[in-house]
Design a protein around this motif. Structure first.
Motif, short mmCIF file in Angstrom:
data_model
loop_
_atom_site.label_atom_id
_atom_site.label_comp_id
_atom_site.label_asym_id
_atom_site.label_seq_id
_atom_site.Cartn_x
_atom_site.Cartn_y
_atom_site.Cartn_z
N UNK A 87 -20.80 96.29 38.12
CA UNK A 87 -20.76 95.21 37.36
C UNK A 87 -19.84 94.24 37.85
N UNK A 88 -20.14 93.13 37.17
CA UNK A 88 -19.12 91.76 37.67
C UNK A 88 -17.64 92.14 37.36
N UNK A 89 -16.77 91.45 38.09
CA UNK A 89 -15.29 92.00 38.06
C UNK A 89 -14.87 90.92 37.27
N UNK A 90 -13.74 91.64 36.28
CA UNK A 90 -12.96 90.77 35.41
C UNK A 90 -11.74 90.88 36.01
N UNK A 91 -11.06 89.24 36.27
CA UNK A 91 -10.11 88.91 36.56
C UNK A 91 -8.97 88.31 35.46
N UNK A 92 -7.52 88.49 35.91
CA UNK A 92 -6.59 87.98 35.28
C UNK A 92 -5.59 87.40 35.79
N UNK A 93 -4.89 86.00 35.03
CA UNK A 93 -3.91 85.43 35.66
C UNK A 93 -2.81 85.32 34.77
N UNK A 94 -1.55 85.59 35.04
CA UNK A 94 -0.35 85.70 34.29
C UNK A 94 0.63 84.58 34.54
N UNK A 95 1.05 83.78 33.89
CA UNK A 95 2.33 82.99 34.24
C UNK A 95 3.13 82.51 33.03
N UNK A 96 4.18 82.29 33.18
CA UNK A 96 5.30 81.79 31.81
C UNK A 96 5.56 80.34 32.02
N UNK A 97 5.54 79.84 30.80
CA UNK A 97 5.90 78.39 30.59
C UNK A 97 6.83 78.33 29.64
N UNK A 98 7.78 77.31 29.26
CA UNK A 98 8.87 76.95 28.36
C UNK A 98 8.10 77.39 26.83
N UNK A 99 8.78 77.98 25.83
CA UNK A 99 8.15 78.01 24.75
C UNK A 99 8.20 76.49 23.99
N UNK A 100 7.21 76.42 22.95
CA UNK A 100 6.97 75.15 22.52
C UNK A 100 5.46 74.68 22.77
N UNK A 101 4.72 75.41 23.46
CA UNK A 101 3.38 75.04 24.04
C UNK A 101 2.82 75.19 22.66
N UNK A 102 1.96 74.05 22.20
CA UNK A 102 1.37 73.97 20.88
C UNK A 102 0.14 74.90 21.06
N UNK A 103 -0.74 75.00 19.86
CA UNK A 103 -1.99 75.57 19.90
C UNK A 103 -2.99 74.55 20.44
N UNK A 104 -2.82 73.33 19.96
CA UNK A 104 -3.57 72.30 20.53
C UNK A 104 -3.72 72.12 22.13
N UNK A 105 -2.54 72.30 22.64
CA UNK A 105 -2.39 72.27 24.17
C UNK A 105 -3.23 73.39 24.95
N UNK A 106 -2.78 74.87 24.06
CA UNK A 106 -3.41 75.86 24.71
C UNK A 106 -4.93 75.63 24.54
N UNK A 107 -5.41 75.26 23.48
CA UNK A 107 -6.94 74.94 23.30
C UNK A 107 -7.25 74.12 24.37
N UNK A 108 -6.83 73.05 24.61
CA UNK A 108 -7.05 72.23 25.62
C UNK A 108 -7.04 72.59 26.95
N UNK A 109 -6.28 73.38 27.30
CA UNK A 109 -6.27 74.18 28.67
C UNK A 109 -7.28 75.08 28.83
N UNK A 110 -7.68 75.89 27.86
CA UNK A 110 -8.56 76.63 27.67
C UNK A 110 -9.99 76.13 27.91
N UNK A 111 -10.07 74.95 27.13
CA UNK A 111 -11.31 73.97 26.99
C UNK A 111 -11.72 73.51 28.43
N UNK A 112 -10.81 73.18 29.12
CA UNK A 112 -11.05 72.44 30.25
C UNK A 112 -11.36 73.46 31.60
N UNK A 113 -10.52 74.61 31.44
CA UNK A 113 -10.85 75.69 32.46
C UNK A 113 -12.32 76.19 32.18
#
Length: 151
Positions: A5-31
């Motif tokens: 079957x197709x392969x699932x991949x993951x990427x993990x990284x750290x950012x400073x606390x304070x990332x808003x839900x809107x910013x996270x949603x924006x990153x997800x939408x662009x990707x």
């Protein structure tokens, strides 16, 4: 004969606390737009990003998951697809003007940047002073490249 079957991949990284839900949603939408535009390498609709855990010093670990459109047995193709998704993720993070504090306390801040017309994914260049230009969306391009201009 069976097919893997197709392969699932993951990427993990750290950012400073304070990332808003809107910013996270924006990153997800662009990707997600990027993944959906390249059905040769990625399975449409599979990109997701989650806040995974908190750790010191005041960081939140994010985890992105996505599915390749192939089983990953072609190593060069897998690494090229991974490189391209990392490029789109960097662009999305630049677009929210993410800042990051290093371990010695130095704060790094993304400068406003815009994409040139070199390719759909583009090359970064510093944006001239003045009113902010509209954000550029991310789409797949076989010849995509990423480079940041030096300050």
């Amino acid at each position: 004969m069976t097919r893997s079957p197709p392969l699932w991949q993951s990427i993990a990284f750290s950012v400073d606390i304070g990332l808003t839900a809107g910013e996270l949603e924006s990153v997800e939408k662009e990707c997600q737009i990027f993944v959906d535009s390249d059905n040769t390498n990625f399975t449409a609709g599979t990109f997701n990003i989650y806040c995974w855990k908190l750790h010191d010093p005041l960081k939140v670990q994010l985890c992105c998951i996505y599915q390749l459109a192939f089983n990953g047995s072609e190593f060069t193709r897998k690494y090229r697809a991974t490189s391209r998704i990392l490029q789109s993720l960097q662009i999305a993070l630049f677009n929210i003007n993410l800042s990051f504090a290093g371990t010695e306390g130095t704060v790094f801040k993304c400068e406003e940047r815009t994409l040139t017309s070199d390719s759909n994914l583009g090359r970064f260049s510093k944006r001239p002073a003045g009113p902010a230009a509209p954000r550029t969306s991310i789409h797949a391009s076989p010849s995509a490249s990423f480079s940041a201009s030096a300050a």
